[in-house]
Structure formats: structure tokens, C-alpha cells
Motif scaffolding. Structure first.
Motif, short mmCIF file in Angstrom:
data_model
loop_
_atom_site.label_atom_id
_atom_site.label_comp_id
_atom_site.label_asym_id
_atom_site.label_seq_id
_atom_site.Cartn_x
_atom_site.Cartn_y
_atom_site.Cartn_z
N SER A 30 -5.73 1.48 -1.96
CA SER A 30 -4.28 1.63 -1.83
C SER A 30 -3.56 0.31 -1.57
O SER A 30 -2.35 0.24 -1.75
CB SER A 30 -3.95 2.63 -0.72
N TRP A 53 1.19 -1.66 -5.05
CA TRP A 53 0.41 -0.79 -4.17
C TRP A 53 1.27 0.34 -3.60
O TRP A 53 0.74 1.38 -3.23
CB TRP A 53 -0.23 -1.60 -3.05
N GLY A 55 3.27 2.05 -5.36
CA GLY A 55 3.43 3.07 -6.38
C GLY A 55 4.83 3.22 -6.90
O GLY A 55 5.20 4.27 -7.40
N ARG A 72 -0.46 6.01 -10.63
CA ARG A 72 -1.61 5.84 -9.74
C ARG A 72 -1.70 7.02 -8.78
O ARG A 72 -0.67 7.58 -8.39
CB ARG A 72 -1.56 4.52 -8.98
N ASN A 74 -3.48 7.40 -5.24
CA ASN A 74 -4.23 6.71 -4.20
C ASN A 74 -5.25 7.62 -3.52
O ASN A 74 -6.21 7.13 -2.92
CB ASN A 74 -3.28 6.11 -3.17
N ASN A 77 -8.13 7.29 -5.86
CA ASN A 77 -8.50 5.91 -6.14
C ASN A 77 -8.50 5.64 -7.65
O ASN A 77 -9.39 4.96 -8.18
CB ASN A 77 -9.88 5.57 -5.57
#
Length: 119
Positions: A30, A53, A55, A72, A74, A77
């Protein structure tokens, strides 16, 4: 270090779609900015899309804007690249990258996944 494994590439006709995935393992996923890059035969590797990171809204290369969508998850992953309206010029090996910053100067890279688009 983070380890990255791409999947989802393949052969598709022009106008078709593919969804690439990049699964990360190792250090906390993340905290990384994530990016997609591609390299066509005989050409330099080029930027495709990136997401911070947090998003937030991804950045895209002009050549893929409106056709590709990066996201993404998190919790899983994993980052994704949804590719629609594919064109023969999209043919390349697609690489996933993880970096501490959106500059992608000291990235960890996956092994790549081949995307081929036929006319």
C-alpha cells in the motif's frame, strides 16, 4: 523489496479488450506508487499509466487515454490495467512497476506479460 507478477496478456483482435493484473508480495504494497509500462519490439520502454499509493486518479499516456483504465486493490495487493479498444500499436510486453514515488526512478519490476493485437 517487493516482488511483482503480471498476468492477463494474450492475443486479441483490434477493437478487443484485455485486463492485466499485477500481484505484489513482499513489503507493504500500500505504500508504493504503481505503474504500467510497455516495450514494443525495437522500441524503448514507455510509460502507460500510474497510480499513487493513495489510489487517487491515475495518470495516463496520451496514447491510451480514454481506452485504458488503471486501478488498485490494496487489500488484494494487486493493480489492474483494463485495456479496451485495443489497437495493433498496443502490441508490446507490458511491465508492472512499484516505486516509492511517481517518478519511477528506482523501481521494482515484474517479468512482463505479452500483449499482441492483430489487425
Amino acid at each position: 523489496q517487493v516482488q511483482l507478477v503480471e498476468s492477463g496478456g494474450g492475443l486479441v483482435q483490434a477493437g478487443g479488450s484485455l485486463r492485466l493484473s499485477c500481484k505484489a508480495s513482499g513489503r507493504a504494497f500500500s505504500v508504493y506508487a504503481m505503474g504500467w509500462f510497455r516495450q514494443a519490439p525495437g522500441k524503448e520502454r514507455e510509460f502507460v499509466a500510474a497510480i499513487s499509493w493513495t489510489g487517487g486518479s491515475p495518470n495516463y499516456a496520451d496514447s491510451v487515454k480514454g481506452r485504458f483504465t488503471m486501478s488498485r486493490d490494496n487489500y488484494k495487493n494487486t493493480v489492474y490495467l483494463q485495456m479496451n479498444s485495443l489497437e495493433p500499436d498496443d502490441t508490446a510486453v507490458y511491465y508492472c512497476a512499484a516505486d516509492a514515488s511517481m517518478g519511477f526512478q528506482e523501481s521494482c519490476w515484474g517479468q512482463g506479460t505479452q500483449v499482441a493485437v492483430s489487425a
